[in-house]
Design an enzyme around this catalytic site. Structure first.
Site, PDB file in Angstrom:
ATOM      1  N   GLU A  41     -13.580  -8.548   8.289  1.00  8.77           N
ATOM      2  CA  GLU A  41     -13.061  -8.304   6.950  1.00  8.77           C
ATOM      3  C   GLU A  41     -14.078  -7.548   6.099  1.00  8.77           C
ATOM      4  OE1 GLU A  41     -10.058  -8.897   5.428  1.00  8.77           O
ATOM      5  OE2 GLU A  41      -9.396  -9.280   7.481  1.00  8.77           O
ATOM      6  N   CYS A 196       3.106   2.240   6.162  1.00  7.50           N
ATOM      7  CA  CYS A 196       3.166   2.480   4.712  1.00  7.50           C
ATOM      8  C   CYS A 196       1.863   3.115   4.256  1.00  7.50           C
ATOM      9  CB  CYS A 196       3.427   1.160   3.979  1.00  7.50           C
ATOM     10  SG  CYS A 196       3.871   1.363   2.241  1.00  7.50           S
ATOM     11  N   CYS A 203       8.650   5.811   6.579  1.00  6.92           N
ATOM     12  CA  CYS A 203       9.637   4.853   6.082  1.00  6.92           C
ATOM     13  C   CYS A 203      10.703   4.525   7.126  1.00  6.92           C
ATOM     14  CB  CYS A 203      10.294   5.387   4.811  1.00  6.92           C
ATOM     15  SG  CYS A 203       9.139   5.542   3.416  1.00  6.92           S
ATOM     16  N   CYS A 206       9.736   1.503   9.040  1.00 10.17           N
ATOM     17  CA  CYS A 206       9.340   0.318   8.274  1.00 10.17           C
ATOM     18  C   CYS A 206      10.364  -0.807   8.416  1.00 10.17           C
ATOM     19  CB  CYS A 206       9.174   0.689   6.808  1.00 10.17           C
ATOM     20  SG  CYS A 206       8.695  -0.712   5.766  1.00 10.17           S
ATOM     21  N   CYS A 212      12.943  -2.086  -0.089  1.00  4.63           N
ATOM     22  CA  CYS A 212      11.826  -1.401  -0.745  1.00  4.63           C
ATOM     23  C   CYS A 212      12.323  -0.554  -1.911  1.00  4.63           C
ATOM     24  CB  CYS A 212      11.088  -0.529   0.261  1.00  4.63           C
ATOM     25  SG  CYS A 212       9.721   0.413  -0.450  1.00  4.63           S
TER      26      CYS A 212
END
Length: 349
Positions: A41, A196, A203, A206, A212
């Site tokens: 992370e 995205c 799209c 997605c 969305c």
């Protein structure tokens, strides 16, 4: 509305998500290792996965546990980090590991407040650790997740503004599933990173496009809102490459402030004349040769570097006891934390 979003995202993740990343290894208890999650992370902040993977593998090969990191010296940690940039991240990792060894029995705490009290661990990083390593119900809000949520919910305004960010945190927490928190956390990051995307999002691929707002209203190129671009200034510096008859180069440890703080780098000067005077403080000089100039780009300015090579110099004994100076050969530099452009420059020699 909440559960279907998570369900669709998890279904997509099972087919298309990234499930073989080196920090996703599971232990005997079926959980991901908290140390590896934490390290990934931090490395992934402002850095892409493809860039991070070799650094992560080298880091964990040398320092496989939190205790190993805590007991390592700073030079070794910075050397392993060299090239990733934003070196404060590495110093915070090192400091936090020492705190864990001293205060938390050598492990990352599982309490969210205790985690967030450690150097370099904010709300999103703490949530990622608890969700991915322990399956606990905490949200994350990194850049990829902000982009997904902003578009999906049609949120206008700068995501970095406090009011907008507060709204995004509320949405991130409301959409958490009741199970599979580790997979969901990875899934929403993967969606932002691979589908995205900032420019030209895919799209059609997605899994949540039907809900969305940005896709429905044709706003994918307008959301998230972007800040007006600022002109990045350019600063000039002269780097002094002093090389003795044994092929050793003089390195100087930078101070605690500014970029590359605490790293070993080349002595610097404002111009060629000042460079000669400064180089003469360290060695008896014969001649100077200009090396090809280069520009290194930071987040907030560009650094135009003019390297000058002083070859076959004779080191002055007066500087031998200075802890901020070190004559080093190529093998010694491998174990030292050097800024990436300085390491590249010296390797080219």
């Amino acid at each position: 509305m909440n559960e279907p979003f998570a369900e669709r995202l998890l279904h997509w993740f099972d087919q298309h998500g990234r499930r073989n990343l080196p920090w996703q290894l599971h232990g005997a208890d079926g959980r991901r290792d908290a140390y590896r999650v934490w390290l990934s992370e931090v490395m992934l902040q402002q850095t892409q996965v493809a860039t991070v993977i070799p650094y992560f593998q080298r880091f964990t090969t040398t320092l496989p546990t939190l205790a190993d990191l805590a007991r390592a010296d700073e030079d070794s940690v910075l050397a392993l980090w060299s090239g990733l940039g934003y070196y404060r991240r590495a110093r915070f990792l090192h400091q936090a590991a020492k705190r864990c060894l001293a205060e938390h029995d050598g492990a990352l705490p599982r309490d969210i407040d205790a985690l967030r009290s450690l150097p370099g661990i904010g709300r999103s990083t703490a949530g990622a650790i608890l969700a991915q390593a322990h399956g606990e119900r905490f949200a994350i809000l990194d850049g990829n997740v902000k982009r997904v949520l902003t578009r999906y919910h049609g949120i206008h305004g700068d995501p970095a503004q406090a009011a907008v960010e507060k709204q995004l945190w509320q949405l991130a927490e409301s959409q958490l599933p009741s199970a599979r928190l580790a997979d969901y956390t990875q899934a929403i990051m993967d969606l932002g990173a691979t589908v995205c995307t900032r420019a030209q999002p895919a799209c059609s691929d997605c899994p949540v496009r039907r809900g969305c707002v940005a896709h429905r209203d044709g706003l994918t190129d307008q959301l998230p809102a972007t800040r007006p671009g600022k002109r990045i200034p350019t600063r000039q510096t002269v780097m002094l490459v002093l090389r003795d008859s044994q092929g050793r180069v003089l390195l100087e440890r930078r101070g605690p402030q500014g970029v590359w703080s605490g790293l070993w780098s080349l002595p610097e000067a404002s111009d060629r004349d000042a460079g000669w005077r400064r180089a003469a403080e360290f060695a008896r000089l014969e001649d100077v040769h200009a090396l090809p100039p280069f520009t290194h780009v930071f987040s907030h300015y560009k650094l135009a570097v003019e390297p000058l090579l002083y070859d076959d110099v004779a080191p002055l004994s007066a500087i031998a006891d200075r802890p901020d100076l070190r004559w080093s050969d190529a093998s010694q530099r491998e174990a030292m934390g050097l800024p990436a452009p300085v390491r590249v420059l010296l390797n080219q020699l």
